[in-house]
Scaffold this active site. Structure first.
Site, mmCIF file in Angstrom:
data_model
loop_
_atom_site.group_PDB
_atom_site.id
_atom_site.type_symbol
_atom_site.label_atom_id
_atom_site.label_comp_id
_atom_site.label_asym_id
_atom_site.label_seq_id
_atom_site.Cartn_x
_atom_site.Cartn_y
_atom_site.Cartn_z
ATOM 1 N N LYS A 22 -69.273 -0.910 -24.704
ATOM 2 C CA LYS A 22 -68.263 -0.509 -25.163
ATOM 3 C C LYS A 22 -66.945 -1.280 -24.538
ATOM 4 O O LYS A 22 -65.989 -1.728 -25.224
ATOM 5 C CB LYS A 22 -67.894 0.910 -24.923
ATOM 6 N N ASN A 23 -66.936 -1.579 -23.345
ATOM 7 C CA ASN A 23 -65.886 -1.921 -22.683
ATOM 8 C C ASN A 23 -65.786 -3.542 -22.710
ATOM 9 O O ASN A 23 -64.656 -4.097 -22.268
ATOM 10 C CB ASN A 23 -65.904 -1.596 -21.100
ATOM 11 N N ARG A 95 -57.064 4.976 -24.721
ATOM 12 C CA ARG A 95 -56.130 4.196 -23.871
ATOM 13 C C ARG A 95 -56.273 2.871 -24.006
ATOM 14 O O ARG A 95 -55.061 1.893 -23.852
ATOM 15 C CB ARG A 95 -56.308 4.332 -22.562
ATOM 16 N N CYS A 119 -54.014 10.726 -17.692
ATOM 17 C CA CYS A 119 -55.424 11.329 -18.212
ATOM 18 C C CYS A 119 -56.015 12.224 -17.225
ATOM 19 O O CYS A 119 -55.547 11.925 -15.963
ATOM 20 C CB CYS A 119 -56.285 10.178 -18.758
ATOM 21 N N ARG A 124 -52.837 6.457 -14.224
ATOM 22 C CA ARG A 124 -53.270 5.271 -14.823
ATOM 23 C C ARG A 124 -52.156 4.500 -15.518
ATOM 24 O O ARG A 124 -52.021 4.184 -16.544
ATOM 25 C CB ARG A 124 -54.205 5.519 -16.016
ATOM 26 N N PRO A 125 -51.311 4.089 -14.616
ATOM 27 C CA PRO A 125 -50.069 3.305 -15.249
ATOM 28 C C PRO A 125 -50.619 1.885 -15.861
ATOM 29 O O PRO A 125 -51.710 1.486 -15.474
ATOM 30 C CB PRO A 125 -49.236 3.101 -13.934
ATOM 31 N N ASP A 127 -48.122 -0.743 -15.408
ATOM 32 C CA ASP A 127 -47.080 -1.405 -14.869
ATOM 33 C C ASP A 127 -47.607 -2.771 -14.697
ATOM 34 O O ASP A 127 -46.653 -3.870 -14.812
ATOM 35 C CB ASP A 127 -46.597 -0.649 -13.639
ATOM 36 N N LEU A 128 -48.816 -3.161 -14.450
ATOM 37 C CA LEU A 128 -49.171 -4.377 -13.833
ATOM 38 C C LEU A 128 -49.344 -5.473 -15.240
ATOM 39 O O LEU A 128 -48.981 -6.478 -15.193
ATOM 40 C CB LEU A 128 -50.463 -4.506 -13.177
ATOM 41 N N ASP A 315 -67.464 3.884 -12.998
ATOM 42 C CA ASP A 315 -67.803 4.638 -14.248
ATOM 43 C C ASP A 315 -69.240 5.149 -14.143
ATOM 44 O O ASP A 315 -70.057 5.497 -14.915
ATOM 45 C CB ASP A 315 -67.873 3.481 -15.637
ATOM 46 N N ILE A 337 -61.178 4.094 -6.776
ATOM 47 C CA ILE A 337 -60.762 3.378 -7.930
ATOM 48 C C ILE A 337 -59.549 4.355 -8.605
ATOM 49 O O ILE A 337 -58.476 4.226 -8.807
ATOM 50 C CB ILE A 337 -61.533 2.949 -8.923
ATOM 51 N N ARG A 407 -67.093 9.154 -27.393
ATOM 52 C CA ARG A 407 -66.379 7.757 -27.453
ATOM 53 C C ARG A 407 -67.106 6.821 -26.764
ATOM 54 O O ARG A 407 -66.621 5.613 -27.249
ATOM 55 C CB ARG A 407 -65.073 8.297 -26.410
HETATM 56 C C1 UD1 Z 1 -61.255 -0.188 -17.098
HETATM 57 C C2 UD1 Z 1 -62.572 0.387 -17.899
HETATM 58 C C3 UD1 Z 1 -62.794 2.000 -17.227
HETATM 59 C C4 UD1 Z 1 -63.069 1.537 -15.848
HETATM 60 C C5 UD1 Z 1 -61.881 1.090 -15.211
HETATM 61 C C6 UD1 Z 1 -62.210 0.694 -13.699
HETATM 62 C C7 UD1 Z 1 -62.226 -0.409 -20.156
HETATM 63 C C8 UD1 Z 1 -61.772 -0.257 -21.433
HETATM 64 N N1 UD1 Z 1 -62.021 0.418 -19.546
HETATM 65 O O1 UD1 Z 1 -60.232 0.698 -17.261
HETATM 66 O O2 UD1 Z 1 -63.884 2.195 -18.191
HETATM 67 O O3 UD1 Z 1 -63.221 2.926 -15.355
HETATM 68 O O4 UD1 Z 1 -61.710 -0.394 -15.642
HETATM 69 O O5 UD1 Z 1 -63.381 0.031 -13.468
HETATM 70 O O6 UD1 Z 1 -62.429 -1.392 -19.709
HETATM 71 N N2 UD1 Z 1 -53.615 0.462 -12.276
HETATM 72 C C9 UD1 Z 1 -52.206 0.613 -11.999
HETATM 73 N N3 UD1 Z 1 -51.656 -0.177 -12.728
HETATM 74 C C10 UD1 Z 1 -51.798 -1.036 -13.747
HETATM 75 C C11 UD1 Z 1 -53.157 -0.844 -14.184
HETATM 76 C C12 UD1 Z 1 -53.883 -0.221 -13.191
HETATM 77 O O7 UD1 Z 1 -51.840 1.159 -11.070
HETATM 78 O O8 UD1 Z 1 -51.001 -1.526 -14.542
HETATM 79 C C13 UD1 Z 1 -54.579 1.175 -11.464
HETATM 80 C C14 UD1 Z 1 -55.091 2.207 -11.950
HETATM 81 O O9 UD1 Z 1 -54.395 3.348 -12.124
HETATM 82 C C15 UD1 Z 1 -56.581 2.396 -11.251
HETATM 83 C C16 UD1 Z 1 -56.964 1.100 -11.069
HETATM 84 O O10 UD1 Z 1 -55.772 0.230 -11.049
HETATM 85 O O11 UD1 Z 1 -56.376 3.176 -10.091
HETATM 86 C C17 UD1 Z 1 -57.850 0.574 -11.832
HETATM 87 O O12 UD1 Z 1 -57.633 0.486 -13.217
HETATM 88 P P1 UD1 Z 1 -57.853 -0.486 -14.325
HETATM 89 O O13 UD1 Z 1 -59.019 -1.610 -13.818
HETATM 90 O O14 UD1 Z 1 -56.657 -1.228 -14.892
HETATM 91 O O15 UD1 Z 1 -58.838 0.529 -15.548
HETATM 92 P P2 UD1 Z 1 -58.827 0.388 -16.698
HETATM 93 O O16 UD1 Z 1 -58.638 -1.221 -17.080
HETATM 94 O O17 UD1 Z 1 -57.647 1.329 -17.447
#
Ligand code: UD1
Length: 442
Positions: A22-23, A95, A119, A124-125, A127-128, A315, A337, A407
């Site tokens: 899926k991812n 998302r 969520c 889960r921002p 911002d990056l 996950d 995480i 999902r």
């Molecule tokens: C992806 C996966 C999800 C998995 C996660 C971590 C997909 C569609 N989803 O989610 O299944 O659980 O990786 O392996 O591939 N963060 C920030 N700012 C940002 C982005 C992230 O602070 O702009 C933080 C998040 O809140 C979290 C951490 O970074 O604490 C990792 O998140 P991230 O790797 O971005 O998760 P996703 O890509 O949403």
């Protein structure tokens, strides 16, 4: 809403085939927005998130052709994108819709994407993702719950992103994927540091390269992308789902069964296999795409910490917790995480598990005799953990709100039944592939 009814206590035996990841499928589908030419994608899992992604691409005026829905083979053509927008109605159910932001900005220099809210598992921002696009020349504002991004250009059209040096403050999977896609069509070179090294990122790099992108460094923390004027069509098969694979590895181990898991990628399972072996499961690599899991000696407690790849995936944390309830001793599970990813623990406790939580650590004291009751799924992977707990619980477990599991797990009930689980889906009103309204989970 649909529910699952599980009568626990059956050892799972037989063979189960793993679906596409899926991812991986989500960014791969979004990447089709980068070209006006035809993109064919295969091994897409038949799960609700991919139906949502397909709706999203269609909303933007891409043509998505499938034999039936849900499908495993898609042909996507986006000669023109008249609607550079991901609307709230779709983003709220998934998302990962944010993955369209990078491709839209690369191709059109303009995009409007609904902000994904918080969520269940954390804030889960994004911002990056946004600060990286700003470094590449985008101007971003928030308005009416939407991210409005534009590269200043001539008239109402957006201009072209510019290559930049970006260091991700935190490792982010979809952030890496989004900016990688954005950089493929940018002017000049982009260097991304502290990238996610997940196999799904590497799969996306492989597809983008087939489309003509110039990328170096896949599988490492530094990706170097030289922007090209345009990308062309391609055909791509997504990798096997390593989380589904891991879930079935736990299913075999926790039920004391003997499962052969086919169509998988053992190389992506290192951390999970290592931890399950430490806990007493017997796992062997039968061939390059097949794993076999059997009950070994008695399950024994083993501490586990979630990490970015190649560490133990967050996950898989809920599924591992289900296993830990059956292991002799205390397993300390640390979640690094996401800040709130133990929602399944309280439901497992209702089933008789002995779990205490201290911040981001869970102490699971086992073995505990689980007994079936009605539990609520809170997010996608938590649902999988509850299914695994139900498979070893005494009596009947009813899992509510299983739209979460739909999902991300293709035909989970059919696959588990085929290897001996006594389990069924109870259809409720307003349920099915298209009805869920929550983007919680991953
Ligand atoms: C992806 C996966 C999800 C998995 C996660 C971590 C997909 C569609 N989803 O989610 O299944 O659980 O990786 O392996 O591939 N963060 C920030 N700012 C940002 C982005 C992230 O602070 O702009 C933080 C998040 O809140 C979290 C951490 O970074 O604490 C990792 O998140 P991230 O790797 O971005 O998760 P996703 O890509 O949403």
């Amino acid at each position: 809403m649909d529910k699952f009814l599980i009568r626990g206590g059956k050892a799972l035996r037989g063979s189960v085939a793993i679906s596409g990841a899926k991812n991986s499928a989500l960014p791969v589908m979004a990447a089709a927005l980068l070209t006006a030419e035809k993109v064919a994608v295969h091994n897409i899992p038949k799960v609700r998130d991919l139906v949502t992604m397909s709706k999203l691409l269609t909303f933007m005026d891409a043509k998505v052709s499938v034999a039936e829905m849900p499908a495993s083979d898609y042909v996507i053509e986006a000669p023109r994108l008249n609607h550079a927008e991901a609307p709230y109605e779709l983003v709220k159910t998934m998302r990962a819709s944010i993955l369209t932001l990078g491709p839209l900005m690369a191709r059109l220099g303009v995009a409007r994407v609904s902000l994904p809210g918080g969520c269940a598992i954390g804030a889960r921002p994004v911002d990056l993702h946004l600060s990286a696009l700003e470094k590449m020349g985008a101007e971003i504002t928030m308005s009416h719950g939407y991210i409005e991004a534009k590269v200043p250009g001539k008239g109402s059209k957006g201009g072209r992103l510019k290559g930049a040096h970006i260091v991700f403050e935190k490792i982010t999977v979809t952030g890496t994927e989004n900016i990688l896609m954005a950089a493929t069509l940018a002017d000049g070179e982009t260097v991304l540091n502290n990238c996610a090294r997940e196999p799904e990122v590497t799969d996306l790099v492989g597809m983008l390269r087939k489309m003509g992108a110039q990328i170096e460094g896949d599988g490492t923390a530094t990706l170097r992308i030289r922007g090209v004027p345009e990308l062309h069509g391609t055909e791509h098969r997504v990798i096997p789902d390593r989380i589904e694979t891991g879930t079935f590895l736990v299913a075999g181990a926790i039920t004391g069964g003997d499962l052969t898991i086919t169509n998988c990628e053992p190389l992506h399972q290192g951390a999970v296999i290592g931890k399950l072996q430490q806990a007493g499961a017997c796992i062997e690599e039968v061939d390059k795409a097949t794993l076999r899991v059997r009950a070994g000696k008695k399950l024994a407690a083993a501490d586990m910490t979630t990490e970015e790849y190649p560490g133990f995936a967050t996950d898989m944390q809920a599924q591992y917790m289900a296993l830990a309830t059956q292991a002799e001793g205390t397993s300390v599970i640390s979640e690094t995480i996401f800040e709130n990813r133990f929602l399944h623990a309280s439901e497992m406790v209702r089933m008789g598990a002995n779990i205490s939580i201290d911040g981001r650590r869970a102490f699971v004291h086992g073995p505990a005799a689980l007994s079936g009751t009605t539990v609520q799924a809170s997010d996608l992977r938590a649902s999988a953990g509850l299914v695994l707990a139900g498979l070893v619980a005494n009596g009947e477990t009813v899992i509510e709100r299983v739209y979460h599991i739909d999902r991300g797990y293709e035909h989970i009930v059919e696959k588990l039944r085929a290897v001996g689980a006594d389990m069924e889906r109870i259809h409720g009103s307003g349920s099915g592939m298209h009805s869920a309204t929550s983007a919680q989970g991953t």
